[in-house]
Write an enzyme that holds these catalytic residues in place. Sequence first.
Site, PDB file in Angstrom:
ATOM      1  N   LYS A 296       0.833  -1.215   0.000  1.00 19.48           N
ATOM      2  CA  LYS A 296       0.000   0.000   0.000  1.00 19.48           C
ATOM      3  C   LYS A 296       0.856   1.249   0.000  1.00 19.48           C
ATOM      4  CE  LYS A 296      -1.427   1.847   3.678  1.00 19.48           C
ATOM      5  NZ  LYS A 296      -1.137   3.004   4.583  1.00 19.48           N
ATOM      6  N   CYS A 366     -18.624   7.180   5.902  1.00 16.40           N
ATOM      7  CA  CYS A 366     -18.683   5.715   6.045  1.00 16.40           C
ATOM      8  C   CYS A 366     -17.657   5.274   7.085  1.00 16.40           C
ATOM      9  CB  CYS A 366     -18.434   5.047   4.696  1.00 16.40           C
ATOM     10  SG  CYS A 366     -18.916   3.313   4.632  1.00 16.40           S
ATOM     11  N   CYS A 373     -25.311   6.596   7.513  1.00 20.65           N
ATOM     12  CA  CYS A 373     -25.988   6.091   6.305  1.00 20.65           C
ATOM     13  C   CYS A 373     -27.133   6.994   5.869  1.00 20.65           C
ATOM     14  CB  CYS A 373     -26.511   4.670   6.551  1.00 20.65           C
ATOM     15  SG  CYS A 373     -25.197   3.454   6.814  1.00 20.65           S
ATOM     16  N   CYS A 376     -25.890   9.807   3.752  1.00 19.32           N
ATOM     17  CA  CYS A 376     -25.167   9.401   2.547  1.00 19.32           C
ATOM     18  C   CYS A 376     -26.097   9.412   1.334  1.00 19.32           C
ATOM     19  CB  CYS A 376     -24.568   8.008   2.739  1.00 19.32           C
ATOM     20  SG  CYS A 376     -23.607   7.430   1.332  1.00 19.32           S
ATOM     21  N   CYS A 382     -26.748   1.406  -1.528  1.00 18.63           N
ATOM     22  CA  CYS A 382     -25.749   0.644  -0.792  1.00 18.63           C
ATOM     23  C   CYS A 382     -26.342  -0.652  -0.245  1.00 18.63           C
ATOM     24  CB  CYS A 382     -25.201   1.489   0.359  1.00 18.63           C
ATOM     25  SG  CYS A 382     -23.959   0.632   1.344  1.00 18.63           S
TER      26      CYS A 382
END
Length: 419
Positions: A296, A366, A373, A376, A382
């Site tokens: 990463k 998130c 939620c 969002c 989702c």
Amino acid sequence: MFKQFILYLGKNMSTTNKKSRETLAKKLAGKKVPVKREVELKPELFSEVKNNKKTRLTTSAKNTDLSGKEDVALKKVIKKSKRVTKTTDIVNDLKEPPFEVALDAKTLSIKTEISDTEPSTSSSIKQENKATKKSNNTKKFISQYNDDIKSEEVKQEPGEDKWEPQNWKQILENIRIMRSKDNAPVDTMGCHKCADENADEKTQRFHKLVALMLSSQTKDETTYHAMLRLREHSLTPKSISEMKLNVLENILHPVSFYKNKAKYLQQTSKVLIDKYNSDIPDNIKELVALPGVGPKMAHICMATAWHQTTGIGVDVHVHRICNRLKWLPRPTKEPEQTRVALEQWLSRDLWREVNHLLVGFGQTTCTPVKPKCLECLNCSICPEAPKVNPSKKSEKKTENVQVSSLCDKATFKKKKMHV
């Protein structure tokens, strides 16, 4: 007189030649004597097969144990090839038929090539036909078994190359809109913001690598302040390698695993001085080889320091959000698995943007615990979002307005009474 003479000879012959006397009597009487040939399986057969150059035996003793089946199949083939009778008195020794055995962990296939002498009578032809029919039946059974295994292997991963998640373009566009409204910690204190802008390019690249090494399992705010403290001591590979270990540990505290990261920083600084002239490598393979640098960090370092897109940098936020949005064919347990699965279907021009978008989205909306939620834009799309009816949402809003109005009235009355 002739028969009496034969009987006289038969009486005078020894008991050991009893069989020869009986056959001689039958021949003289005009009867046909069938010749029986006893075929003995030589124990040296299997050792010769292993030493033969034409045979290829590949067995996996751990997974399959086919030794019993192999012996039975070989014995059947040899017996069938040697069931040939002749009416002549002289019987030649049978030649052992050459055969090839190919064993695999999943399949068993036996190929035989029988080379016998030409039959002289119709009875021998019939017996050979029966043997060939049985061998053909065994071959059909083995071929069916092989086809079943191949069909099972194909069914395991059907059309994985063309897989794409549902509504991923709309979800990505909604995340762009939400990220444009509010700034996340990664926007102001990310690894790309930790480098000293007044330093030369080589030093800036080293600053970005150090920030990435410190950011593992650490918040961006903590990493940013640790980088500011390091920059006060002239953050270069030479200064880090010459610094005492306990002093470096005190500067890095409270970064998570600061003691291990202090050792990795000094080891990496020495490698950069010896091999790369105090610069950082410009490829993934050599970056990952540095102490304390993972895949990463290497991909993000290539994007920020060298401005090259080599892969998606998947951290904890990207790993969590991709699993929540079902952007992967199967759930993954490690970020590296998520990276490989995400790169298979996502176009390369979005790799660099996805990391920055999802990291900020995971920090603000998130979140790992109690995600927002209802705020969002992807709540209706989702897969992990709670399903709430729009009527219930309006009811909650009206209740909140009524409660707030009652609270305002109560505070207004209290003020009046005090006056």
